[in-house]
Design an enzyme around this catalytic site. Structure first.
Site, PDB file in Angstrom:
ATOM      1  N   LYS A   9       0.847  -1.208   0.000  1.00 35.32           N
ATOM      2  CA  LYS A   9       0.000   0.000   0.000  1.00 35.32           C
ATOM      3  C   LYS A   9       0.870   1.240   0.000  1.00 35.32           C
ATOM      4  O   LYS A   9       2.034   1.219   0.434  1.00 35.32           O
ATOM      5  CB  LYS A   9      -0.957   0.023   1.195  1.00 35.32           C
ATOM      6  CG  LYS A   9      -0.318  -0.015   2.593  1.00 35.32           C
ATOM      7  CD  LYS A   9       0.111   1.312   3.178  1.00 35.32           C
ATOM      8  CE  LYS A   9       0.725   1.171   4.568  1.00 35.32           C
ATOM      9  NZ  LYS A   9       1.637   2.236   4.962  1.00 35.32           N
ATOM     10  N   ASP A 131      -2.687  -1.554  10.592  1.00 37.78           N
ATOM     11  CA  ASP A 131      -2.850  -1.480   9.136  1.00 37.78           C
ATOM     12  C   ASP A 131      -3.490  -2.737   8.547  1.00 37.78           C
ATOM     13  O   ASP A 131      -3.821  -2.749   7.356  1.00 37.78           O
ATOM     14  CB  ASP A 131      -1.485  -1.292   8.448  1.00 37.78           C
ATOM     15  CG  ASP A 131      -0.967   0.133   8.552  1.00 37.78           C
ATOM     16  OD1 ASP A 131      -1.704   0.997   9.079  1.00 37.78           O
ATOM     17  OD2 ASP A 131       0.169   0.379   8.105  1.00 37.78           O
TER      18      ASP A 131
END
Ligand code: C5P
Length: 295
Positions: A9, A131
């Site tokens: 990401k 996350d």
């Protein structure tokens, strides 16, 4: 066997609003899954274990934690062997370990015939790390809270970027970088929220826009070589350099594939491979399960 592609990401902006009573920091970020993947293969096995073509060093092995948590939560699930082939640079602000953990949770659940609800998976994911819940969704999403409060965002046109990962080792990276934040690094979150509103309206991000990141100051202060590298990238590309997560990965947003190829070639010619690695990526929209299952 199930094989999942676990994406990296980028954070398209990351603001820290302040420290919470539980010791975590309240954040606003836009997560964007990108086309740089670890491969996570899950096989039924007599004994549960994780094997990886890498050493984890000081990086927490979140896939191992995910495996332990999911088996503690649902002891009737079959034992599984998780094999990880790493392509995402570790401890680099690209979410590799978190993505591997999410792939582990999704894959084991899939292998067992989907006994766990999305809510149970989200709870387990947050136990693995702040996350990890994002990677249950993938795509582009606004993250709030510790990062686990996820609002999916549309991305009408693909987002292109070139990632530059300096070869900087930061022991216990996430905790260390959060501990470097000062009150002067805190902001209101409105910049990220207005970026999210723009994406929601179908507008695209401008490559010339400097995205906010609360970790830029402590990263550059702690590692002046990263500040110097960012300056060289900016000179080479004529575009602002962005920071992903708590760093040390940097990235340059590009308008399309041709622009990204140009930036990639220019950076590979300029930046010594001993100092940093360079990857060209684009956003990936589907979830891990629907896009990358290979049964
Ligand atoms: O949740 P995770 O295990 O990834 O967090 C690692 C460390 O990073 C936490 O122990 C905390 O020190 C810091 N952190 C934080 N605020 C967040 C996320 C992480 O302070 N939103």
């Amino acid at each position: 066997m199930i094989t999942l592609l676990a994406p990296a990401k980028l954070n398209l902006g990351l603001e820290i609003l302040g420290r919470r009573p539980d010791g975590y920091h309240e954040l606003r970020t836009i997560f964007c899954a990108v086309s740089l993947f670890d491969t996570v293969s899950i096989t039924s096995c007599a004994e549960s274990r994780v094997v990886c073509d890498c050493t984890f060093g000081s990086t927490p092995n979140l896939a191992q934690i995910a495996l332990e948590r999911v088996r503690a939560a649902a002891p009737s699930l079959p034992h599984a062997r998780i094999s990880i082939v790493k392509k995402i640079p570790a401890s680099a602000g690209l979410g590799g370990a978190s993505s591997d953990a999410a792939a582990t949770l999704l894959g084991i659940n899939r292998l067992a015939g989907l006994p766990m609800s999305p809510e149970s998976l989200a709870t387990l994911a947050l136990e693995c790390g702040s996350d990890v819940p994002f990677f249950l969704h993938s795509g582009v999403a606004l993250g709030k809270g510790r990062g686990e409060d996820i609002t999916p965002l549309p991305s009408h046109s693909p987002i292109h970027a070139v990632i530059i990962t300096p070869h900087v080792i930061i022991p216990d990276k996430t905790r260390t970088m959060y501990a470097q934040l000062r009150a002067e690094d805190w902001t209101t979150g409105t910049d990220v929220e207005s970026l999210a509103a723009r994406l929601m309206r179908g507008e695209s991000l401008s490559p010339t826009q400097q995205l906010p990141n609360a970790f830029r100051r402590p990263l550059y202060d702690l590692f002046p070589a990263v500040r110097t590298l960012a300056g060289r990238i900016e000179e080479c590309c004529g575009a602002p350099v962005q920071v992903s997560g708590a760093g040390p990965s940097l990235f340059v947003l590009c308008s399309d594939v041709a622009h990204a190829l140009h930036v990639q070639h220019a950076l590979r010619a300029t930046i010594n491979r001993d100092i940093a690695s360079v990857h060209r990526v684009r956003s990936v929209m589907a979830t891990l399960l629907s896009e990358s299952l290979d049964v």
